[in-house]
Design a protein around this motif. Structure first.
Motif, PDB file in Angstrom:
ATOM      1  N   GLN B   6     -36.439  32.331   1.469  1.00  0.00           N
ATOM      2  CA  GLN B   6     -35.951  31.403   0.448  1.00  0.00           C
ATOM      3  C   GLN B   6     -34.458  31.552   0.275  1.00  0.00           C
ATOM      4  N   MET B   7     -33.836  30.480  -0.193  1.00  0.00           N
ATOM      5  CA  MET B   7     -32.420  30.578  -0.512  1.00  0.00           C
ATOM      6  C   MET B   7     -32.230  31.547  -1.669  1.00  0.00           C
ATOM      7  N   GLU B   8     -31.124  32.279  -1.604  1.00  0.00           N
ATOM      8  CA  GLU B   8     -30.850  33.251  -2.647  1.00  0.00           C
ATOM      9  C   GLU B   8     -30.347  32.563  -3.896  1.00  0.00           C
ATOM     10  N   GLY B   9     -30.664  33.144  -5.024  1.00  0.00           N
ATOM     11  CA  GLY B   9     -30.143  32.615  -6.271  1.00  0.00           C
ATOM     12  C   GLY B   9     -29.096  33.545  -6.838  1.00  0.00           C
ATOM     13  N   PRO B  10     -28.759  33.358  -8.100  1.00  0.00           N
ATOM     14  CA  PRO B  10     -29.302  32.289  -8.928  1.00  0.00           C
ATOM     15  C   PRO B  10     -28.667  30.934  -8.621  1.00  0.00           C
ATOM     16  N   VAL B  11     -29.422  29.905  -8.918  1.00  0.00           N
ATOM     17  CA  VAL B  11     -28.931  28.544  -8.832  1.00  0.00           C
ATOM     18  C   VAL B  11     -28.687  28.069 -10.262  1.00  0.00           C
ATOM     19  N   ILE B  21     -34.390  23.688  -3.601  1.00  0.00           N
ATOM     20  CA  ILE B  21     -34.508  25.110  -3.276  1.00  0.00           C
ATOM     21  C   ILE B  21     -35.127  25.181  -1.887  1.00  0.00           C
ATOM     22  N   CYS B  23     -36.839  26.571   1.501  1.00  0.00           N
ATOM     23  CA  CYS B  23     -37.841  27.538   1.924  1.00  0.00           C
ATOM     24  C   CYS B  23     -38.176  27.256   3.377  1.00  0.00           C
ATOM     25  N   VAL B  87     -38.069  31.418 -12.336  1.00  0.00           N
ATOM     26  CA  VAL B  87     -37.958  31.912 -10.969  1.00  0.00           C
ATOM     27  C   VAL B  87     -39.015  31.211 -10.131  1.00  0.00           C
ATOM     28  N   THR B 106     -36.279  32.520  -6.175  1.00  0.00           N
ATOM     29  CA  THR B 106     -34.981  31.913  -6.476  1.00  0.00           C
ATOM     30  C   THR B 106     -34.940  31.621  -7.971  1.00  0.00           C
ATOM     31  N   LYS B 107     -33.963  32.229  -8.628  1.00  0.00           N
ATOM     32  CA  LYS B 107     -33.839  32.005 -10.063  1.00  0.00           C
ATOM     33  C   LYS B 107     -33.037  30.743 -10.329  1.00  0.00           C
TER      34      LYS B 107
END
Lengths: 115, 112
Positions: B6-11, B21, B23, B87, B106-107
């Motif tokens: 998954q893409m890293e957060g935070p977004v 987001i 994946c 999240v 991902t937050k």
């Protein structure tokens, strides 16, 4: 209705102690899962029960970890001789049937801290 | 092996912004794909799922399409709300086995 419950919610253990974590799934749910979630990470699969049968224990990190579900309802995850690396949140989830596409219902987790 | 990235957060987004987001997955067999969401102080709950290639899962204004050709299951929402702050976890199971692989989460923070 009642959801998945876990107890205790928090557990502090000294290194070397044994711990037992309890999961009460939703009544009638066939499938039960245990996960380990480290801080900032996603849940990591530990083991899976279908009724009382433990069909997959490939995620248990060592032979210090043991899980049971003797009557096909309540489950206990036991960790012997706890180590600091065992510190994590332990999640239990249940689902109604055997199909892996069915929704899992998660409990609130037990946060284990090993000092 | 089987895994989810998954893409890293935070977004962090403003209310009414568009959300994506990312994946992606690897699977040794035929995957089923899921998005789970964890709101503050609550347990994980299923948001949506897709069990066949090209299926679109949708719920609460969120959508994700199972793209076999790109091995992706990106989560989208056209207009986020503050209440979407949570999240989000992408997950897969393979060949209908009850063993699940989750991404790292991902937050999402939505500001009013």
């Amino acid at each position: 209705g009642a959801g998945v419950s876990q107890s205790p919610r928090y557990k502090v253990a000294k290194r070397g102690q044994d711990v037992a974590l309890r999961c009460d799934p939703i009544s009638g749910h066939v499938s039960l899962f245990w996960y380990q979630q480290a801080l900032g990470q996603g849940p990591e699969f530990l083991t899976y029960f279908q009724n009382e049968a433990q069909l997959d224990k490939s995620g248990l990190p060592s032979d210090r970890f043991f899980a049971e579900r003797p009557e096909g309802s309540v489950s206990t995850l036991k960790i012997q001789r706890t180590q600091q690396e065992d510190s994590a949140v332990y999640l239990c989830a249940s689902s109604l049937g055997r199909d892996a596409t069915m929704e899992q219902y998660f409990g609130p987790g037990t946060r284990l801290t090993v000092t | 092996g089987n895994s989810v990235t998954q893409m890293e957060g935070p977004v962090t987004l403003s209310e009414e912004a568009f959300l994506t987001i990312n994946c992606t997955y690897t699977a040794t067999g035929y995957p089923s794909l899921f998005w789970y969401v964890q709101y503050p102080g609550e347990g994980l709950q299923l948001l949506l799922k897709a069990t066949k290639a090209d299926d679109k899962g949708s719920n609460k204004g969120f959508e994700a399409t199972y793209r076999k050709e790109t091995t992706s299951f990106h989560l989208e929402k056209g207009s986020v709300q503050v209440s979407d702050s949570a999240v989000y976890f992408c997950a897969l199971s393979v060949d209908n086995f009850n063993k699940f692989y989750f991404g790292s989460g991902t937050k999402l923070n939505v500001k009013p």
